[in-house]
Design a protein around this motif. Sequence first.
Motif, mmCIF file in Angstrom:
data_model
loop_
_atom_site.group_PDB
_atom_site.id
_atom_site.type_symbol
_atom_site.label_atom_id
_atom_site.label_comp_id
_atom_site.label_asym_id
_atom_site.label_seq_id
_atom_site.Cartn_x
_atom_site.Cartn_y
_atom_site.Cartn_z
ATOM 1 N N ALA A 1 47.954 6.677 -14.136
ATOM 2 C CA ALA A 1 47.416 7.975 -14.568
ATOM 3 C C ALA A 1 47.707 9.047 -13.530
ATOM 4 N N ASP A 2 47.640 10.308 -13.988
ATOM 5 C CA ASP A 2 47.762 11.413 -13.053
ATOM 6 C C ASP A 2 46.386 11.732 -12.466
ATOM 7 N N THR A 3 46.345 12.748 -11.624
ATOM 8 C CA THR A 3 45.109 13.050 -10.900
ATOM 9 C C THR A 3 43.969 13.397 -11.853
ATOM 10 N N THR A 4 44.247 14.157 -12.898
ATOM 11 C CA THR A 4 43.192 14.604 -13.814
ATOM 12 C C THR A 4 42.575 13.425 -14.550
ATOM 13 N N GLU A 5 43.401 12.537 -15.111
ATOM 14 C CA GLU A 5 42.873 11.384 -15.845
ATOM 15 C C GLU A 5 42.094 10.461 -14.909
ATOM 16 N N ARG A 6 42.623 10.232 -13.706
ATOM 17 C CA ARG A 6 41.933 9.369 -12.755
ATOM 18 C C ARG A 6 40.584 9.981 -12.373
ATOM 19 N N GLU A 7 40.557 11.287 -12.227
ATOM 20 C CA GLU A 7 39.325 11.975 -11.854
ATOM 21 C C GLU A 7 38.264 11.828 -12.943
ATOM 22 N N GLN A 8 38.651 11.906 -14.205
ATOM 23 C CA GLN A 8 37.692 11.780 -15.303
ATOM 24 C C GLN A 8 37.025 10.413 -15.316
ATOM 25 N N LEU A 9 37.815 9.334 -15.113
ATOM 26 C CA LEU A 9 37.238 7.999 -15.107
ATOM 27 C C LEU A 9 36.293 7.819 -13.925
ATOM 28 N N LEU A 10 36.724 8.233 -12.734
ATOM 29 C CA LEU A 10 35.888 8.059 -11.552
ATOM 30 C C LEU A 10 34.600 8.881 -11.667
ATOM 31 N N GLU A 11 34.655 10.032 -12.294
ATOM 32 C CA GLU A 11 33.441 10.826 -12.489
ATOM 33 C C GLU A 11 32.434 10.091 -13.352
ATOM 34 N N ARG A 12 32.906 9.452 -14.413
ATOM 35 C CA ARG A 12 31.989 8.709 -15.284
ATOM 36 C C ARG A 12 31.346 7.539 -14.547
ATOM 37 N N LEU A 13 32.124 6.886 -13.669
ATOM 38 C CA LEU A 13 31.618 5.682 -13.011
ATOM 39 C C LEU A 13 30.688 6.007 -11.851
ATOM 40 N N PHE A 14 31.033 7.008 -11.045
ATOM 41 C CA PHE A 14 30.273 7.262 -9.836
ATOM 42 C C PHE A 14 29.282 8.408 -9.987
ATOM 43 N N GLY A 15 29.230 9.053 -11.127
ATOM 44 C CA GLY A 15 28.227 10.078 -11.363
ATOM 45 C C GLY A 15 28.263 11.207 -10.346
ATOM 46 N N THR A 16 29.388 11.868 -10.238
ATOM 47 C CA THR A 16 29.533 12.959 -9.262
ATOM 48 C C THR A 16 29.201 14.317 -9.877
ATOM 49 N N GLU A 17 28.358 14.290 -10.920
ATOM 50 C CA GLU A 17 28.041 15.567 -11.565
ATOM 51 C C GLU A 17 27.371 16.543 -10.598
ATOM 52 N N ARG A 18 26.582 15.989 -9.621
ATOM 53 C CA ARG A 18 25.887 16.904 -8.711
ATOM 54 C C ARG A 18 26.873 17.692 -7.851
ATOM 55 N N PHE A 19 28.033 17.067 -7.513
ATOM 56 C CA PHE A 19 29.026 17.795 -6.736
ATOM 57 C C PHE A 19 29.732 18.829 -7.613
ATOM 58 N N ALA A 20 29.955 18.464 -8.886
ATOM 59 C CA ALA A 20 30.504 19.466 -9.814
ATOM 60 C C ALA A 20 29.527 20.616 -9.986
ATOM 61 N N ASP A 21 28.213 20.272 -10.010
ATOM 62 C CA ASP A 21 27.204 21.330 -10.097
ATOM 63 C C ASP A 21 27.255 22.228 -8.859
ATOM 64 N N ALA A 22 27.495 21.596 -7.673
ATOM 65 C CA ALA A 22 27.589 22.403 -6.452
ATOM 66 C C ALA A 22 28.781 23.349 -6.524
ATOM 67 N N GLU A 23 29.938 22.845 -7.000
ATOM 68 C CA GLU A 23 31.110 23.713 -7.153
ATOM 69 C C GLU A 23 30.800 24.856 -8.111
ATOM 70 N N ARG A 24 30.186 24.479 -9.244
ATOM 71 C CA ARG A 24 29.859 25.519 -10.216
ATOM 72 C C ARG A 24 28.848 26.504 -9.643
ATOM 73 N N TRP A 25 27.874 25.994 -8.836
ATOM 74 C CA TRP A 25 26.875 26.878 -8.237
ATOM 75 C C TRP A 25 27.549 27.894 -7.317
ATOM 76 N N PHE A 26 28.528 27.415 -6.506
ATOM 77 C CA PHE A 26 29.240 28.344 -5.629
ATOM 78 C C PHE A 26 29.993 29.385 -6.448
ATOM 79 N N ARG A 27 30.668 28.929 -7.531
ATOM 80 C CA ARG A 27 31.419 29.889 -8.347
ATOM 81 C C ARG A 27 30.486 30.913 -8.989
ATOM 82 N N GLU A 28 29.371 30.417 -9.524
ATOM 83 C CA GLU A 28 28.442 31.339 -10.176
ATOM 84 C C GLU A 28 27.815 32.288 -9.164
ATOM 85 N N LEU A 29 27.503 31.736 -7.942
ATOM 86 C CA LEU A 29 26.929 32.603 -6.920
ATOM 87 C C LEU A 29 27.944 33.666 -6.502
ATOM 88 N N ARG A 30 29.239 33.254 -6.360
ATOM 89 C CA ARG A 30 30.260 34.236 -6.008
ATOM 90 C C ARG A 30 30.382 35.306 -7.095
#
Length: 991
Positions: A170-199
């Motif tokens: 798989a490429d980076t995007t597909e690999r990232e989707q699977l690892l996100e489901r397994l390791f539950g990194t939604e809080r880090f995605a929330d942090a990225e989104r929080w920074f974007r929204e704050l900016r």
Amino acid sequence: MRLHRLEVAAFGPYARREIVDFDALGADGLFLLHGDTGAGKTTLLDAVAFALFGAVPGARGQVKRLRCDVADPDTATEVALELSVQGHRLRVVRSPEYQRPKRRGQGYTTQQATASLAWVGEVPHGQPAEGITRIDEVSRTVQRLLGMNAEQFFQVVLLPQGEFARFLRADTTEREQLLERLFGTERFADAERWFRELRTERGRELERRKQSMREWLARLAQVAREEPPDDAGNAWVAALKERAAGVAAAAREEDREASAARESADATLQERRTAAERVRRVRSAHQRLAALEEQAGERTKWAAELAAARRASTVTGLAAEADRQTERLERAERSEVAARTALVAAGFEEPDSPVTVLRERAGSWREEAGALAGLVGEAEQQQRDRNRLRDLVETATYATAQATAISEKLQGLPERAKELRLQRDQAAEAEAKLDGVRLRESDLTSALADATGLPGLEAAVGDAADVERAATDAHQSAKAALLDLRERRLAGMAAELAAGLGDGSPCPVCGSGEHPAPATATADSVGEAEETAAAERERAAEERRGTAFTARHEAEAKLAAVRDRLRGQTAELLDEQLTAVRGELAQLADLAGRKAKLAASVAAAEAEHDELMAERARSERDAGAAEEQRRALSERVEERAQRLDVARGRFADVGERREHLVALVGALDELAEARASRAAAKERLDQQLAAVRDAARQAGFDTVEDALSAARTEARVGELEQTLSDAEKAAAAARAVLAEPELAGVSPDEVVDLEPAGLAAEQARVRAETAVAASRAAVQREQEMDSLAQRFAADLAALAPAEEEFAELDALTDVVNGRGQNVRRMSLRSYVLAARLEEVAAAATIRLRSMSQGRYSFVHSDAAGSRGTRGGLGLDVLDDYSGAVRPAKTLSGGESFLASLSLALGLADVVAAETGGALLDTLFVDEGFGTLDGQTLDVVMDVLDELRAGGRVVGLVSHVEELRQRIPTRLRVRKAREGSTIELEGGLTAA
């Protein structure tokens, strides 16, 4: 987590209830689910997943069609799983939603999904002893006990080899989707989104500040009435304030001077106006007295007229009442004449009889009319009954004709309903055949597409073979060149070593510090750089050869699959069959499309038959009832007619005779009343005329006519009184004005000129008002300028820190989201996933090196991708034979299986540790063993044996025959407990 027992009923390919005893299967820690392709091996894993989470993994879960198609309608679809987790034993039972035949009537009904969880043995603290029956509660309890959700369970416990093979490539995007489901990194995605929204929010706030600055500048420019310069700042604002203050001071000085001039001009004008007003008042008083002197004679006449009118007022009221009494007498006489005429017209021959006689005759006839009142009601009922007789005759005749007409309509209706039912059954049969014909059409369409594309596939196989041969030749040439260079380098190795010697330095071969005869390089000597370049060309040629081999293999596989599906059928034959099937489909669809309309027609015909039968019965009942009523009513009408003939006399009926009597009585009463009213009116008029004559004599008039001629209306009397009073008041007021002290010595002929003073005052007023407006505007502009300048200075001072803060936040947001100064182009979420992937690669490498006999290892890369794409999730393979790092796509089929299995096992270990889940005592590995040779299969089995350490049970799912020989047999299908192999034949299993 350890599985104990699984039961499935009407689930997938299992029509009956089947039981799998995992305790017996896992006695040795390793067991095999074996059977032909499609026997239902993976369905057992689906059943485990469905029991725990209510869903099945992969694409099968998207279909949501779990019930067995050939199961008995009375057999419920159900999965029951008994397992132990975290020291508790529980039994989970689930049933999916599915369609089952109705127990009454035709069609299907929906069987709702159910779920239950029961504790086997000791009940955990805080849990209900009776278990759980709500679907959502069951799912939450299972997920809490396992410590992982369904997606993680499918990846950790049910190891799907195909998905991990895709994960490798798989490429980076597909690999990232699977690892996100397994390791539950939604809080880090929330942090990225929080920074974007704050900016975004701070950017909008900064823009609002800048816009506020622009608005303050615009308002300052508007107040100052000048355009702001490009570099407008505090200096420009200070200059504006200074100019505004100077303008305000000059305006205030002009205001003071104009106000003083206005006051002086107003005083002069007021003096002239006072003198002119005194002359006007004196002149007006003299004119009023002269006018009153001229009207003295007329006022004397008015006074005499007013006195006579006041004396005559006592006579006019009595005279008016006499006129009203005269009108009443005339109305009474007219009423008497009209009443006598009406009585004569009614047939009374003695209209001039006294009032007493008239009243006696009226009383006699009133009693006679009262006696006839009861018979009038009977006469009216007699007419209604005769009308009712006619209606009953018509009703009986109509009902009899209606029953006859309905009987005629009923004769042909049964045959028409029978024909409609036959056509409806034919349409239903066509509808039942539609699905089968559509399936045949779909199969033929797919087969025709395969047959059409067959020449292209054959050409592709030939092209791929040519490419592979060319790549093989190129690789062999590159390899031969590399070997030749290596031999030449070895031959010239002495000269290469001698080139590095120096005086006094030890020889790397013999250690001597003296070098009497060092070797020299020949013309065909080869250096390290040339050998390295040749090795790189050989490696690239090998990669192209592998790629060509894979492409040729895939093209041959596609060609073989298409030929297998076609089974020798040609495109022409398939096209003919497809045309015939489509014609049949069109006919069936047309016939089936009329089913609903025909069913409605059948129902309408049956309803019409029932309705006509009921209408005929009602018509027959109505005819009999109408005839019976007619006979009874006819007898009552004849008996009543005899009484009414006696009572009506010479008149047409009883009502006409009673009306005649009532009219005579009314005329008699009216004439008697009119004569009495006329006599009373005559008496009252005589009395009123005598009173009027007495009042005229007392008021001093000779006759009543003299008194009435002297009378005046109230308006005229008021007018005379007001005129006389106004004249007296005007004379007194004029004399009072002339007697005022301030008017003494003022001549009525004096002239005062106001125009020059008025013109001067108006000019002074205009100047003063202009100066006041200018002063107020200048002061207001000065104040507004000061206020705006203060706000501008405050906002300008706060803007610089906000810009610095936003620049820092903008740079940090770019770094967190993998842009800007982030040289690796890795977002925060990718950074975390890269760390997890590094752990997975380390865990998977241990097993991969063991299964590949030390040849392969996983290599994780966090470098940025090509063209600046995000990095951090690179995963390649290190080949120790060549010392090169290879893409996972270059692995062969068997090597890919080993890498996928190692990656799956490594990921299972890391996810289990990451989620803090329960100990996984049961593990399933699904398919993939068919790509291994015997030696590699031995190595893989050794690794799987190691997984059994500590009591873990490993279940293998495969159709490979060799696995049956490698796993000790103690249990087989439909036999007693003899081994640990489950054989699935035709979708049936046994424990």
